[in-house]
Design a protein around this motif. Structure first.
Motif, PDB file in Angstrom:
ATOM      1  N   ARG A  72       0.832  -1.201   0.000  1.00 17.92           N
ATOM      2  CA  ARG A  72       0.000   0.000   0.000  1.00 17.92           C
ATOM      3  C   ARG A  72       0.870   1.256   0.000  1.00 17.92           C
ATOM      4  O   ARG A  72       0.529   2.262  -0.625  1.00 17.92           O
ATOM      5  N   SER A  73       2.021   1.160   0.664  1.00 15.78           N
ATOM      6  CA  SER A  73       2.914   2.320   0.690  1.00 15.78           C
ATOM      7  C   SER A  73       3.383   2.661  -0.717  1.00 15.78           C
ATOM      8  O   SER A  73       3.773   3.785  -1.005  1.00 15.78           O
ATOM      9  N   GLY A  76      -0.164   3.591  -3.031  1.00 12.25           N
ATOM     10  CA  GLY A  76      -0.912   4.757  -2.558  1.00 12.25           C
ATOM     11  C   GLY A  76      -2.059   4.387  -1.650  1.00 12.25           C
ATOM     12  O   GLY A  76      -2.735   3.384  -1.867  1.00 12.25           O
ATOM     13  N   GLU A  77      -2.293   5.219  -0.638  1.00 11.72           N
ATOM     14  CA  GLU A  77      -3.298   4.939   0.376  1.00 11.72           C
ATOM     15  C   GLU A  77      -4.697   4.822  -0.219  1.00 11.72           C
ATOM     16  O   GLU A  77      -5.514   4.033   0.226  1.00 11.72           O
ATOM     17  N   ASP A  78      -4.964   5.620  -1.243  1.00 12.94           N
ATOM     18  CA  ASP A  78      -6.331   5.656  -1.776  1.00 12.94           C
ATOM     19  C   ASP A  78      -6.556   4.715  -2.953  1.00 12.94           C
ATOM     20  O   ASP A  78      -7.643   4.663  -3.505  1.00 12.94           O
TER      21      ASP A  78
ATOM     22  N   ARG B 271      -7.251  -5.384   0.007  1.00 16.86           N
ATOM     23  CA  ARG B 271      -8.356  -4.581  -0.531  1.00 16.86           C
ATOM     24  C   ARG B 271      -8.849  -5.122  -1.859  1.00 16.86           C
ATOM     25  O   ARG B 271      -9.156  -4.391  -2.783  1.00 16.86           O
ATOM     26  N   SER B 338      -3.665  -3.967  -2.846  1.00 16.92           N
ATOM     27  CA  SER B 338      -3.016  -2.892  -2.117  1.00 16.92           C
ATOM     28  C   SER B 338      -2.737  -3.450  -0.727  1.00 16.92           C
ATOM     29  O   SER B 338      -3.573  -3.421   0.157  1.00 16.92           O
ATOM     30  N   LYS B 340      -1.605  -4.090   2.893  1.00 19.87           N
ATOM     31  CA  LYS B 340      -1.259  -3.404   4.126  1.00 19.87           C
ATOM     32  C   LYS B 340      -0.847  -4.468   5.146  1.00 19.87           C
ATOM     33  O   LYS B 340      -1.627  -5.367   5.460  1.00 19.87           O
TER      34      LYS B 340
END
Lengths: 353, 624
Positions: A72-73, A76-78, B271, B338, B340
């Motif tokens: 995610r880093s 991008g967060e979004d 996600r 994505s 995390k």
């Protein structure tokens, strides 16, 4: 293209050989097979390891790439990933390829299963009615091993003696609880069940003389009570001619008895030990204690202690301390002098030069 | 929950937990009970490894070592791994399908108490000084000759705990079949619910053989039966078959729910929708089915003959295919996502390489002739710990950290969680990787000591160091739990932010009736879909706010089990004491009396009034 693939497979196998065979001790490592059975099993190990390593590598590559690329880093967060349902093509690929890999392993597996399970030659006899192959009846007991050679009329314990470069057939049985007969360097194990005889064969292709202790190590591989860990045995391999000499020497001990009128440890032995332990190598299986005709030739006391008079004395004084749960009584009443004499007598029981 | 609950006296609280039929509280009790036994089994494991630290060690005696390995295996499988998974299933599965409780809340409570009393019964053996010592498999030639009451504790304790497991399995099956919310079709069920479903089906078919086997063993030992005494016409190999017909599916009963947990974790923290949902479901069912076809691969060296060995070898390898499908589906789930890296995700990411290694060594052992070498050596010890620790235990840790806020309303510390992971993960590989080689080098398993000069010393030393690191990891986890519960910060409905399934749309912890209104499910990952379409609550109600029917609590399950527990002691001491037989009869009579009480008195439950539901909704700031 095909040659390239072969070369790749070969180098992979070579690398694996170094990787796997680099370690272990010759007298008990499955990675240094000392016979055809162990070799077959080792080949299967190499083949399966190669296939499995391939699988691991593929998985780890995909895994690492996704870990690096899709953090995610990084994205991008979004970032909202595309919600993919699946892919029939991909799913077909990773169903088909494992099936092929499994088949590549399954074929030799089935082949070797039948090859190693073939004991049809066991009862074969020549024109004169003599057995063509050496058969050894193994009886596993708490916590020692008895080896009878039914066609030769001899019996021994704790140290299996076998000729090299021929199939040796085994009948395996347990006398009390289940054990398992395993000589790691020579070939895989087979259980000694309590209710039925199991049969298999092994071949011995290395002379045990060249090993560290002059013997291969044998193990009990099935939990059998407190002293399971100490239920070791040893294997002596030798050329056929030497083996024949050993058999003759064993047969020559026919009728040998401990003399109660002797002045040394022999008399003591005749008074008590002889009830369970024979000193003649001629006989059949079923003794209460290990046959001691070759005791002086052996490598260990009680299967695992150093082969010294000191060990013998310690053992006789308190057997439960050294092998908890074994069936031999202890003899704390013996004086030091008596134990010394007994140890000298036992060490003198030999059939080898 | 309401302020009334917090003003209760200590006694009332204990009574509340003893009589509860709420699936979430029962889940918590399963989880805490399982964690207790997990720590106990871990201590046993550490003593085992300390004994093997160096050759000729005499930290423990030979007899005690056999007791430790037996209790370690039995405790970890029956009293730690399964109950913790049951805890998660109990607490989460009904939420995932939009139900207000399981189908049979009373039986749910009965199953819990049978697990707890069975576990206590088994472990009381330590206080009686007669501990099971024939291995967790208790092969019968040894198990029958074993002196004292050790094996009786094993047989009766597992019988009680096993009965509870069977009840829980049936309960989950009926719950999933009957109690799904409107629109929750089978192919919209979350993967954790699916794996709970399949694992429960395995329990339904695998536990009866265990029950029968244990009864036969009990009869042989206590009532003069001769099922396994070959001198009386019995047969010990039959025990091995019965045990593994149960024992192999048991492995899948453990691993499938772990697969389910990872199938929830990857989509949340990547996600991204689970890749190949349909094939994941199919693979789960196939693994469950094949799990019953391979038991004899635990018996390749028993002497079943080449034909049986060849058939079971090929069947075993076949399991690699659906398992491989799962692995690649997970990989493709994170691919393009994505990612995390939270603590639950860390465990999931640690799981993939660890489990793949455990899986491939399983295939190697499936090759029967090769297994003649590997069987009962340290290789097999390495293999099954790679599968069970690298698969099941990592799954348990992942699931616990994922759902802890949902179950307790408390978020565990991420920092301490990461420390736990790294200690545990590195310790795990350090402990078990080298053991593959110990097996290659000829070291048999279950040995209480080993002689010097066999080349095993340094490998055993490394292994013991690894075990201690794992121990440190678990201690940090316990500190984390205590610390987080002391700090107790309020947790939102969806603390992870990307929840996809129904449990993330209700408060943490949920009200005891779970859903104020039964939700309407419009697809896979229901909450995710609603949120994507702008419905911030994540739920679309399928009914108006109305009175909710809920079951009453009951002390009867506790008492029923107490009777069986007492009867167990009576059976064990029937012959040698005068009180044995009366206690056996009395215990069973007491159980039958409680059963009658349950049968004769109708318990129709109660209604949560509509006004109360509305009030709760208002307090939580929810919308109608």
């Amino acid at each position: 293209m095909k040659r390239l693939k072969n070369w790749r497979l070969f180098s992979l196998l070579a690398a694996l050989t170094v990787f796997l065979a680099g370690c272990g001790q010759e007298e008990l490592s499955t990675l240094l097979p000392a016979g055809q059975v162990g070799q077959d099993q080792f080949n299967l190990l190499l083949l399966s390891s190669a296939i499995m390593l391939l699988v691991i590598i593929v998985v780890v590559i995909i895994y690492l790439i996704s870990l690096v690329r899709f953090r995610r880093s990084k994205v991008g967060e979004d970032h909202m990933p595309e919600q993919v349902e699946g892919s029939h093509t991909l799913e077909l690929i990773w169903t088909t390829i494992p099936i092929i890999l499994v088949l590549i392993l399954a074929v030799p597996t089935v082949y070797y299963t039948y090859k190693l399970g073939d004991v049809t030659a066991m009862g074969a006899v020549d024109e004169d009615g003599n057995a063509e192959n050496l058969v050894v009846d193994v009886t596993a007991k708490l916590y020692w091993w008895e080896f009878e050679y039914p066609d030769l009329g001899i019996v021994t314990a704790q140290e299996l003696v076998v000729p090299m470069d021929e199939k040796v057939y085994f009948n395996l049985l347990a006398a009390d609880v289940k054990h398992s007969f395993w000589i790691p360097a020579v070939g895989g194990k087979l259980d000694t069940n309590v209710e039925n005889v199991n049969k298999f064969y092994l071949t011995f292709e290395k002379d045990s003389k060249n090993l560290k202790d002059g013997v291969f190590y044998g193990k009990c591989a099935e939990l059998c009570g407190p002293s399971h860990a100490l239920m070791d045995f040893k294997v002596k391999t030798m050329p056929r001619a030497e083996f024949d000499q050993w058999v003759v020497a064993m047969q020559a001990t026919d009728g040998q008895m401990a003399d109660a009128d002797a002045t040394d440890g022999e008399a003591l032995f005749a008074q008590s030990c002889i009830g369970c332990h024979a000193v003649s190598g001629v006989g059949t299986t079923g003794a209460a204690g290990p046959n001691l005709a070759t005791f002086g030739d052996r490598n260990r006391v009680a299967g695992y202690m150093d082969h010294t008079e000191e060990s013998i004395k310690e053992w006789i004084k308190d057997t439960q301390k050294y092998k908890p749960g074994n069936t031999m009584p202890s003899f704390p009443q013996y004086s030091e002098a008596e134990l010394d004499a007994l140890a000298v007598y036992l060490m003198g029981l030999k059939v080898e030069e | 929950m309401s302020s009334v609950a917090q003003k209760r006296s200590f006694g009332a609280t204990v009574w509340d937990w003893m009589t509860t039929v709420d699936h979430k509280k029962i889940g918590i009790l399963y989880l805490l009970g399982g964690l207790f036994f997990f720590v106990l089994g871990g201590i046993e494991a550490l003593i085992i490894r300390l004994q093997l630290l160096k050759p000729n060690n005499d930290l423990v005696s030979a007899g005690l070592f056999n007791e430790l390995i037996t209790m370690h295996g039995t405790t970890m499988i029956f009293l730690a791994a399964m109950p913790i998974l049951f805890g998660l299933m109990n607490a989460i599965m009904p939420l995932q399908i939009g139900a207000r409780d399981v189908a049979f809340p009373f039986i749910n409570s009965l199953g819990l108490w049978m697990f707890i009393f069975g576990g206590i019964f088994l472990n009381l053996s330590w206080f009686f000084g007669q501990v099971p010592d024939a291995g967790w498999t208790s092969y019968t030639s040894l198990a029958i000759t074993s002196e004292g009451h050790g094996i009786d504790f094993y047989a009766i304790g597992l019988q009680i705990a096993g009965g509870g497991t069977l009840m829980a399995g049936i309960n989950f099956l009926v719950t999933i079949i009957n109690m799904r919310a409107p629109g929750m079709t089978y192919m919209r069920m979350p993967l954790f619910t699916w794996t709970t479903f399949v694992a429960s089906a395995l329990i339904l078919f695998a536990f009866p053989p265990l029950t029968i086997g244990l009864f036969m063993l009990t009869f042989d030992r206590l009532f003069g039966g001769n099922f396994f005494d070959h001198t009386m016409g019995g047969n010990t190999i039959i025990w091995e078959h019965i045990f593994w017909i149960f024992g192999h599916p048991e492995v899948y009963i453990l691993i499938l729910p772990a697969f389910g947990i990872f199938s929830e974790v990857f989509p949340i923290f990547a996600r991204k929708r689970l890749f190949g949902y349909a094939s994941m479901v199919f693979a789960t069912v196939l693994i469950g089915f094949l799990g019953f076809m391979v038991w004899a691969h635990h018996m390749f060296t028993v002497g079943l003959g080449p034909t049986a060995n060849a058939i079971f070898a090929v069947a075993t390898m076949a399991i690699a295919v659906p398992t491989g499908v799962k692995i690649f589906n997970w990989l493709l789930t994170i691919w393009g996502g994505s990612i995390k890296v939270t603590v639950p995700m860390l465990y999931a990411l640690g799981f993939i390489p660890s489990f793949v290694m455990g899986g491939v060594t399983g295939i190697m052992q499936g090759a029967a002739p090769l297994d003649y070498q590997l069987h009962d050596s340290y290789f097999i010890v390495a293999h099954f710990h790679y599968v069970i620790v690298g698969g099941v235990v990592l799954g348990i840790f992942s699931g616990m950290t994922l759902w802890w806020p949902k179950m307790f309303g408390v978020m565990l510390s991420e920092t301490l969680g990461k420390w736990t992971f790294w200690f545990f993960f590195i310790g795990f590989h350090l402990t078990f990787l080298i053991q593959h080689w110990l097996g290659f080098w000829g070291m048999p398993r279950r040995v209480w000591t080993y002689m010097d000069g066999q080349g095993w010393n340094s490998a055993n030393f490394i292994s013991t160091i690894g075990a201690m690191l794992m121990g440190i990891g678990v201690i940090i986890f316990l500190i984390n739990v205590i610390k987080s519960h002391v700090q107790k910060k309020p947790v939102p409905n969806d603390p992870w932010g990307d929840g996809r399934t129904l449990e993330w749309a209700i408060p943490s912890p949920p009200p005891f009736y779970n859903f104020a209104q039964t939700p309407l499910v419009r697809g896979l990952d229901s909450v995710w879909i609603e949120k994507q379409e702008g419905n911030e609550s994540g739920l679309t109600p399928a009914e108006p706010v109305q009175d909710i029917h809920m079951p009453n609590g009951s002390i009867i399950p506790f008492l029923m089990t107490l009777g069986i527990f007492v009867a167990g002691f009576g059976a064990m001491y029937r012959l040698e004491t005068s009180w044995g037989l009366p206690v056996l009869v009395l215990g069973l009579f007491f159980t039958f009396a409680t059963m009658s009480a349950r049968s004769l008195k109708d318990d129709l439950g109660f209604y949560v009034k509509k006004e109360q539901v509305l009030k709760d909704l208002k307090e939580k700031g929810g919308k109608i």
